[in-house]
Design a protein around this motif. Structure first.
Motif, PDB file in Angstrom:
ATOM      1  N   UNK A  91       0.819  -1.218   0.000  1.00  0.00           N
ATOM      2  CA  UNK A  91       0.000   0.000   0.000  1.00  0.00           C
ATOM      3  C   UNK A  91       0.848   1.261   0.000  1.00  0.00           C
ATOM      4  N   UNK A  92       2.160   1.119   0.146  1.00  0.00           N
ATOM      5  CA  UNK A  92       3.059   2.276   0.176  1.00  0.00           C
ATOM      6  C   UNK A  92       3.053   2.977  -1.177  1.00  0.00           C
ATOM      7  N   UNK A  93       2.847   4.284  -1.144  1.00  0.00           N
ATOM      8  CA  UNK A  93       2.872   5.053  -2.388  1.00  0.00           C
ATOM      9  C   UNK A  93       4.309   5.464  -2.721  1.00  0.00           C
ATOM     10  N   UNK A  94       4.624   5.480  -4.014  1.00  0.00           N
ATOM     11  CA  UNK A  94       5.941   5.889  -4.507  1.00  0.00           C
ATOM     12  C   UNK A  94       5.786   7.170  -5.305  1.00  0.00           C
ATOM     13  N   UNK A  95       6.373   8.255  -4.813  1.00  0.00           N
ATOM     14  CA  UNK A  95       6.349   9.540  -5.510  1.00  0.00           C
ATOM     15  C   UNK A  95       7.719   9.794  -6.105  1.00  0.00           C
ATOM     16  N   UNK A  96       7.757  10.173  -7.378  1.00  0.00           N
ATOM     17  CA  UNK A  96       9.025  10.282  -8.104  1.00  0.00           C
ATOM     18  C   UNK A  96       9.282  11.722  -8.538  1.00  0.00           C
ATOM     19  N   UNK A  97      10.474  12.215  -8.212  1.00  0.00           N
ATOM     20  CA  UNK A  97      10.916  13.517  -8.730  1.00  0.00           C
ATOM     21  C   UNK A  97      11.284  13.289 -10.198  1.00  0.00           C
TER      22      UNK A  97
END
Length: 209
Positions: A91-97
């Motif tokens: 369920x961990x969200x991954x946000x990418x620069x």
């Protein structure tokens, strides 16, 4: 909310970490060496050595990885794949620069910023590597990812104005006809997305208001 910022010692990573800490979030810096951020906790480990256990329990993982030397450009794809693999099915969200070169300049989404005649040749290999990494990310339906592209003019030392304009897949201009944003204002947008989670498996973009 528990947030991990990967490559937190970098310019973007440090400001994202500070923004999250200033908002009272539970922030852990993920760094290869000494933690040089304001985060009270750190995982001292190379990105490629991170395991699923290392990132277990985080609500959001922010990937601030960057590579600019020609021989390291493929790491944009391989590092993102590694993070996706260890977050797969969680369920961990991954946000990418992300980058701006892959933003589209037409409504049909056939032409990108990096395809334009004014795009500097020196940055084309970087844009190509980041664009390829984004394409591979789009194929991941097993990860709750969000890719955030900055404006075309991404200013490391620009001022923090406290506001921004949220865009989508296409290059957006403000009312002055500019595509510009500071790292500090980009950090605000990144942490806003971390808190709200409004754009799962989407690429969004941000510019200065």
């Amino acid at each position: 909310m528990k947030i991990a910022v990967i490559c937190a010692n970098g310019k973007a990573g440090r400001l994202i970490t500070k923004e999250a800490v200033d908002r009272g979030l539970d922030v852990t810096a993920v760094v290869r060496n000494e933690n040089k951020t304001v985060a009270p906790k750190a995982i001292v480990k190379d990105l490629y050595d991170l395991t699923a256990a290392d990132l277990q329990g985080f609500d959001v993982v922010i990937d601030a990885f960057g590579a600019w030397a020609e021989d390291t450009l493929p790491q944009h794809g391989t590092s993102l794949k590694h993070l996706c693999d260890i977050l797969s099915g969680t369920d961990t969200r991954l946000l990418v620069v992300g980058g701006a070169g892959s933003l589209y300049t037409d409504a049909e989404h056939t032409t990108r910023v990096a395809d334009g005649p004014a795009f500097p040749d020196a940055f084309k290999p970087l844009a190509a590597a980041m664009g390829q990494a984004l394409q591979e990310l789009r194929a991941r339906d097993d990860v709750r990812w969000t890719y955030i592209s900055p404006a075309a003019d991404f200013q490391a030392d620009g001022e923090r104005t406290g506001s921004y304009i949220l865009g989508g897949e296409e290059l957006t201009l403000n009312e002055r006809g500019e595509s510009v944003i500071s790292y500090a204002d980009y950090a605000i947008a990144m942490v806003d997305e971390a808190v709200k989670g409004d754009h799962i498996r989407q690429r969004i973009s941000v510019i200065a208001a």
